[in-house]
Design an enzyme around this catalytic site. Structure first.
Site, PDB file in Angstrom:
ATOM      1  N   GLU A  88      38.274 112.594   4.291  1.00  0.00           N
ATOM      2  CA  GLU A  88      38.301 113.982   3.816  1.00  0.00           C
ATOM      3  C   GLU A  88      39.758 114.285   3.491  1.00  0.00           C
ATOM      4  OE1 GLU A  88      38.910 117.419   3.365  1.00  0.00           O
ATOM      5  OE2 GLU A  88      38.344 117.889   5.425  1.00  0.00           O
ATOM      6  N   GLU A 134      48.961 119.324  -4.596  1.00  0.00           N
ATOM      7  CA  GLU A 134      48.608 120.128  -3.437  1.00  0.00           C
ATOM      8  C   GLU A 134      49.894 120.660  -2.791  1.00  0.00           C
ATOM      9  OE1 GLU A 134      46.729 118.060  -0.062  1.00  0.00           O
ATOM     10  OE2 GLU A 134      45.258 119.672  -0.047  1.00  0.00           O
ATOM     11  N   LYS A 136      42.776 110.375  17.527  1.00  0.00           N
ATOM     12  CA  LYS A 136      44.212 110.665  17.520  1.00  0.00           C
ATOM     13  C   LYS A 136      44.486 111.988  16.794  1.00  0.00           C
ATOM     14  CE  LYS A 136      47.618 109.701  14.782  1.00  0.00           C
ATOM     15  NZ  LYS A 136      48.396 110.956  14.906  1.00  0.00           N
ATOM     16  N   THR A 179      45.834 112.546   0.839  1.00  0.00           N
ATOM     17  CA  THR A 179      45.236 111.545  -0.038  1.00  0.00           C
ATOM     18  C   THR A 179      46.023 110.243   0.035  1.00  0.00           C
ATOM     19  OG1 THR A 179      44.303 113.231  -1.476  1.00  0.00           O
ATOM     20  CG2 THR A 179      44.662 111.074  -2.465  1.00  0.00           C
ATOM     21  N   CYS A 203      42.657 122.304   3.177  1.00  0.00           N
ATOM     22  CA  CYS A 203      42.399 121.313   2.132  1.00  0.00           C
ATOM     23  C   CYS A 203      41.596 121.909   0.989  1.00  0.00           C
ATOM     24  CB  CYS A 203      41.676 120.113   2.727  1.00  0.00           C
ATOM     25  SG  CYS A 203      40.280 120.576   3.751  1.00  0.00           S
TER      26      CYS A 203
HETATM   27  P1  NAI Z   1      49.122 112.746   6.959  1.00  0.00           P
HETATM   28  O1  NAI Z   1      47.987 112.285   6.152  1.00  0.00           O
HETATM   29  O2  NAI Z   1      50.351 111.907   7.023  1.00  0.00           O
HETATM   30  O3  NAI Z   1      48.650 113.008   8.466  1.00  0.00           O
HETATM   31  C1  NAI Z   1      47.308 113.194   8.891  1.00  0.00           C
HETATM   32  C2  NAI Z   1      47.032 112.332  10.105  1.00  0.00           C
HETATM   33  O4  NAI Z   1      47.129 110.958   9.745  1.00  0.00           O
HETATM   34  C3  NAI Z   1      48.026 112.522  11.253  1.00  0.00           C
HETATM   35  O5  NAI Z   1      47.314 112.415  12.469  1.00  0.00           O
HETATM   36  C4  NAI Z   1      48.954 111.326  11.086  1.00  0.00           C
HETATM   37  O6  NAI Z   1      49.585 110.939  12.281  1.00  0.00           O
HETATM   38  C5  NAI Z   1      48.004 110.256  10.613  1.00  0.00           C
HETATM   39  N1  NAI Z   1      48.605 109.146   9.866  1.00  0.00           N
HETATM   40  C6  NAI Z   1      49.747 109.137   9.147  1.00  0.00           C
HETATM   41  N2  NAI Z   1      49.934 107.923   8.595  1.00  0.00           N
HETATM   42  C7  NAI Z   1      48.873 107.142   8.949  1.00  0.00           C
HETATM   43  C8  NAI Z   1      48.472 105.794   8.673  1.00  0.00           C
HETATM   44  N3  NAI Z   1      49.206 105.004   7.898  1.00  0.00           N
HETATM   45  N4  NAI Z   1      47.320 105.334   9.194  1.00  0.00           N
HETATM   46  C9  NAI Z   1      46.549 106.135   9.963  1.00  0.00           C
HETATM   47  N5  NAI Z   1      46.885 107.411  10.260  1.00  0.00           N
HETATM   48  C10 NAI Z   1      48.028 107.918   9.759  1.00  0.00           C
HETATM   49  O7  NAI Z   1      49.506 114.195   6.421  1.00  0.00           O
HETATM   50  P2  NAI Z   1      50.894 114.968   6.648  1.00  0.00           P
HETATM   51  O8  NAI Z   1      52.044 114.070   6.409  1.00  0.00           O
HETATM   52  O9  NAI Z   1      50.825 115.643   7.945  1.00  0.00           O
HETATM   53  O10 NAI Z   1      50.810 116.036   5.474  1.00  0.00           O
HETATM   54  C11 NAI Z   1      51.177 115.663   4.149  1.00  0.00           C
HETATM   55  C12 NAI Z   1      50.333 116.385   3.149  1.00  0.00           C
HETATM   56  O11 NAI Z   1      48.995 115.981   3.270  1.00  0.00           O
HETATM   57  C13 NAI Z   1      50.282 117.885   3.289  1.00  0.00           C
HETATM   58  O12 NAI Z   1      51.389 118.501   2.706  1.00  0.00           O
HETATM   59  C14 NAI Z   1      49.000 118.206   2.601  1.00  0.00           C
HETATM   60  O13 NAI Z   1      49.200 118.270   1.222  1.00  0.00           O
HETATM   61  C15 NAI Z   1      48.113 117.021   2.929  1.00  0.00           C
HETATM   62  N6  NAI Z   1      47.222 117.290   4.073  1.00  0.00           N
HETATM   63  C16 NAI Z   1      45.882 117.460   3.832  1.00  0.00           C
HETATM   64  C17 NAI Z   1      45.038 117.770   4.883  1.00  0.00           C
HETATM   65  C18 NAI Z   1      43.588 118.000   4.693  1.00  0.00           C
HETATM   66  O14 NAI Z   1      42.994 118.753   5.444  1.00  0.00           O
HETATM   67  N7  NAI Z   1      42.939 117.348   3.760  1.00  0.00           N
HETATM   68  C19 NAI Z   1      45.533 117.949   6.244  1.00  0.00           C
HETATM   69  C20 NAI Z   1      46.936 117.673   6.404  1.00  0.00           C
HETATM   70  C21 NAI Z   1      47.725 117.371   5.331  1.00  0.00           C
END
Ligand code: NAI
Ligand code: MG
Length: 472
Positions: A252, A383, A178, A232, A286
């Site tokens: 990650e 972050e 996804k 996280t 990240c």
């Molecule tokens: P997120 O963690 O909500 O989204 C990442 C993925 O997880 C998306 O595909 C989303 O649809 C999915 N997702 C969301 N809730 C889920 C759940 N309960 N179970 C399974 N999958 C789920 O991150 P978001 O809201 O886009 O960004 C928020 C913050 O997260 C950013 O501001 C940043 O600080 C951090 N982030 C870190 C990343 C990294 O590369 N480690 C990448 C993106 C965001």
């Protein structure tokens, strides 16, 4: 400031359809959820309508992957490798198209999608294609896990897809992936590439939707392996979901990397590394070097050089080949960056940005530096995931280590010094998955990547990346 004539990359090479279905069992089908729109964050124009997978659709995708697993895992590794090599070559052939589509949907500069993301995506498929028939030599056995449920973020949509899909397939697993809700288009084009490569139906399934769809993938009882990259916060939810099941997990998550510059470092190179560390991909990285630790004795010289360099960065149209800083990926992310930056100023840090005209449409944030930052400030701890750098100082190597490690995260760090013995001393003490030596944000498929503490667990890339997809 130099003036450049605009040099936009043509978008004619991409053929965006008005709407997209889910890619299940080798075919595109409509999802049963309420569709949503994906937009170009640089202009706010709608690009396409995207299907949403309901839990029933997720179940269909997992069933397709389970059915395909039988045949796929029974293929000799050398046969699986042929498919992966074929996919890698098609990615190279279609790389301009993929790069333009990535920049349109994500907002990243075409210079980066073209010169960084796409070459790494192809390299990842080539690298793991090479392992498919040599798993026994890796000393990890060759028994795949089954169906992998993979959820990825929006900052490197296609690159994160390659990090997930290439090792999974090389080891004989099948996948349900996804993409993030704001950046589904390159994953859907990748689905077409799977068709073009005549990959057996069901080996790769791409389903779109938001967090609920992701939760359905992760929680599906017939998924054997969960791989997640993202916040996280969601990582912790996923860790709870899979606790007590036999699912193997890699997470990650976030980071707050220190980029540490000693007084003997080559100053101009360090400045380039700092800029690359935090302004690459608008800071949506990240492992971004969001905390600059400068040895006190060179503080004035370094800050002066850094400010002069920032004034030369060009912000604007992601498709313009001159652009260094593109659009922030979404209105939500822009709001988060603004909020944390305002808090930084309120907490007493000093905020600076070069003169920088922001386009009147789209989501943009100027490159920003905070000086006078204390360890306790939220901008030093949380972050930001945007083009915002916090600057702190140190006097001794021990103090640099202490400040660098004083974070709940541990994904990466950069060290700038002429002295190899100091470099090794630092690398041995920094609690980070990756420590870059006189460079930053350098990636290679052969090199494992992953974090300590709240940055997650498990490694992706290299030999270690195979282990995540094998029953060892
Ligand atoms: P997120 O963690 O909500 O989204 C990442 C993925 O997880 C998306 O595909 C989303 O649809 C999915 N997702 C969301 N809730 C889920 C759940 N309960 N179970 C399974 N999958 C789920 O991150 P978001 O809201 O886009 O960004 C928020 C913050 O997260 C950013 O501001 C940043 O600080 C951090 N982030 C870190 C990343 C990294 O590369 N480690 C990448 C993106 C965001
Ligand atoms: Mg979210």
């Amino acid at each position: 400031m130099f003036e450049y004539a605009p040099a936009p990359e043509s978008r004619d090479i991409v053929d965006i359809k008005p709407s997209y279905g889910l890619f299940i069992d080798g075919r595109f089908v409509d999802g049963s959820g309420t569709p949503f729109k994906t937009i170009n964050p640089a202009t706010e124009e709608t690009l396409a309508e995207i299907s949403v997978a309901s839990p029933e659709d997720v179940d269909r995708a997992v069933k397709a992957a389970r059915k395909a697993f039988e045949g796929w895992s029974a293929l000799p590794g050398s046969e699986r490798a042929k498919y992966l090599f074929r996919i890698a070559r098609i990615i190279q052939e279609r790389s301009r198209e993929l790069a333009v589509l990535e920049s349109l949907d994500n907002g990243k500069p075409i210079r980066e999608s073209r010169d960084v993301d796409l070459p790494l995506v192809a390299a990842h498929f080539f690298y793991y294609a090479g392992w498919a028939d040599k798993l026994e030599y890796a000393g990890l056995g060759s028994k795949p896990l089954g169906v992998a449920g993979q959820v990825i973020p929006w900052n490197f949509p296609l690159l994160m897809l390659s990090w997930k899909i290439a090792p999974a397939l090389a080891c004989g697993n099948t996948v349900v992936l996804k993409p993030a809700e704001t950046t589904p288009l390159t994953a859907l084009l990748f689905a077409e590439i799977c068709q073009q490569a005549e990959l057996p139906p069901g080996v790769v399934n791409i389903i779109t939707g938001a967090g609920e769809t992701g939760a359905a993938v992760v929680g599906h009882p017939d998924v054997n392996k969960v791989a997640f990259t993202g916040s996280t916060e969601v990582g912790k939810i996923i860790a709870r979901t899979v606790a007590g099941t036999s699912k193997k997990v890699t997470l990650e998550l976030g980071g707050k990397a220190a980029n540490i510059v000693f007084e003997d470092a080559a100053l101009d190179q360090a400045v380039e590394g700092i800029v690359n560390g935090i302004f690459f991909n608008q800071g949506h990285v990240c492992c971004a070097g969001s905390r600059l630790l400068v040895q006190e004795s060179i503080y004035d010289d370094l800050l002066g050089a850094l400010k002069r360099r920032l004034a030369l960065l060009r912000l604007g149209d992601p498709l313009d080949k001159n652009t260094d800083i593109g659009a922030i990926n979404s209105a939500e992310q822009l709001a988060k960056i603004r909020e944390l930056s305002n808090i930084g100023a309120e907490e007493g840090a000093e905020r600076w940005s070069p003169p920088c005209d922001l386009p009147d449409r789209g989501f943009f944030f100027p490159p920003t530096i905070f000086t006078g930052v204390a360890q306790s400030h939220r901008i030093a701890r949380e972050e930001i995931f945007g083009p915002v750098l916090s600057v702190l100082t140190f006097r001794t190597p021990a103090e640099a280590v202490e400040k660098a490690n004083n974070t709940p995260y541990g994904l990466s760090a950069g060290v700038w010094t002429e002295k190899a013995s100091r470099m090794l001393w630092m690398a041995n003490r920094l609690r980070a998955g990756v420590v870059w030596s006189n460079t930053f944000n350098r990636f290679d498929p052969a090199s494992p990547f992953g974090g300590y503490k709240e940055s997650g667990y498990g490694r992706e890339g290299g030999l270690a990346g195979l282990e995540a997809y094998l029953d060892v």
